[in-house]
Design an enzyme around this catalytic site. Sequence first.
Site, mmCIF file in Angstrom:
data_model
loop_
_atom_site.group_PDB
_atom_site.id
_atom_site.type_symbol
_atom_site.label_atom_id
_atom_site.label_comp_id
_atom_site.label_asym_id
_atom_site.label_seq_id
_atom_site.Cartn_x
_atom_site.Cartn_y
_atom_site.Cartn_z
ATOM 1 N N SER A 1 -1.378 2.986 4.654
ATOM 2 C CA SER A 1 -1.904 3.404 3.688
ATOM 3 C C SER A 1 -2.135 2.461 2.382
ATOM 4 O O SER A 1 -2.081 2.666 1.375
ATOM 5 C CB SER A 1 -1.470 4.547 3.390
ATOM 6 O OG SER A 1 -1.313 5.560 4.434
ATOM 7 N N ARG A 2 -2.085 0.912 2.837
ATOM 8 C CA ARG A 2 -2.130 -0.041 1.866
ATOM 9 C C ARG A 2 -1.074 -0.035 1.004
ATOM 10 O O ARG A 2 -1.169 -0.347 -0.371
ATOM 11 C CB ARG A 2 -3.415 -0.022 1.032
ATOM 12 C CG ARG A 2 -4.730 -0.096 1.930
ATOM 13 C CD ARG A 2 -4.582 -1.439 2.847
ATOM 14 N NE ARG A 2 -5.746 -1.847 3.593
ATOM 15 C CZ ARG A 2 -5.904 -1.920 4.744
ATOM 16 N NH1 ARG A 2 -4.823 -1.636 5.636
ATOM 17 N NH2 ARG A 2 -6.983 -2.368 5.549
#
Length: 214
Positions: free
Chosen positions: A192-193
Amino acid sequence: MGAMDIQGLRREYADHGLDAHELAPDPVDQFRFWFKQACDAGIREPNALVLATAGGDGSPASRVVLLKAFDARGFTFFTNLGSDKALDLVANPRASITFPWVDLERQVHVRGRVEPVSAEETATYFRSRPRNSQLGAWASRQSRPIASRADLERAFAEVQARFPEGEIPVPENWGGLRLIPEALEFWQGRPSRLHDRFLYERSAGGWSVKRLQP
Ligand SMILES: Cc1cc2nc3c(=O)[nH]c(=O)nc-3n(C[C@H](O)[C@H](O)[C@H](O)COP(=O)(O)O)c2cc1C
């Protein structure tokens, strides 16, 4: 996804995490740990780094060079001392190096000042290189124009004739440069970065570490 669909190129980074309690107190130890993992992972040229310089006019330039040593003093690479990068560093010794270990979803980014290594260190490394690489260093005025490949090969043949046998001296315009780290960032890709980033900075008593937002 089509071959040219660059916007569609994305991966979820899920292989590893990096937590504050796993970090070595000394960033050079942390680098050694990650560098060994990069070597063990079998990635090609784990010692390749991107060196960014900015010359006297402040305009940045970057290129790949190979790390040849590291220890508490810093990160050492070898190059032609008349090259564009070396001239940049004479005008402005501040530089940044990045190890782009994308196969491991990692990068290490180091900033600091660059200094020449001792003549002894340069000589020791130069002598360890294959003879043809030693001759190549003599044959090239790195970063300067040359009219043709044939001219380059002629220059190489000339130094072969000049040094037919025996030890080849270190060219005067060739040597080691060491980046003395002031700040080192270890980056680990996460899902999810929400990546893990830790920044070591030199402080009075040693090193301080802080987590950065991804
Ligand atoms: C994988 C790889 C390794 C390289 N290693 C070095 C190196 O150790 N030293 C070096 O001077 N140039 C090395 N080069 C070439 C540099 O990227 C660059 O072209 C050259 O040093 C001239 O840069 P400059 O004109 O900015 O000074 C390497 C290039 C690649 C792609």
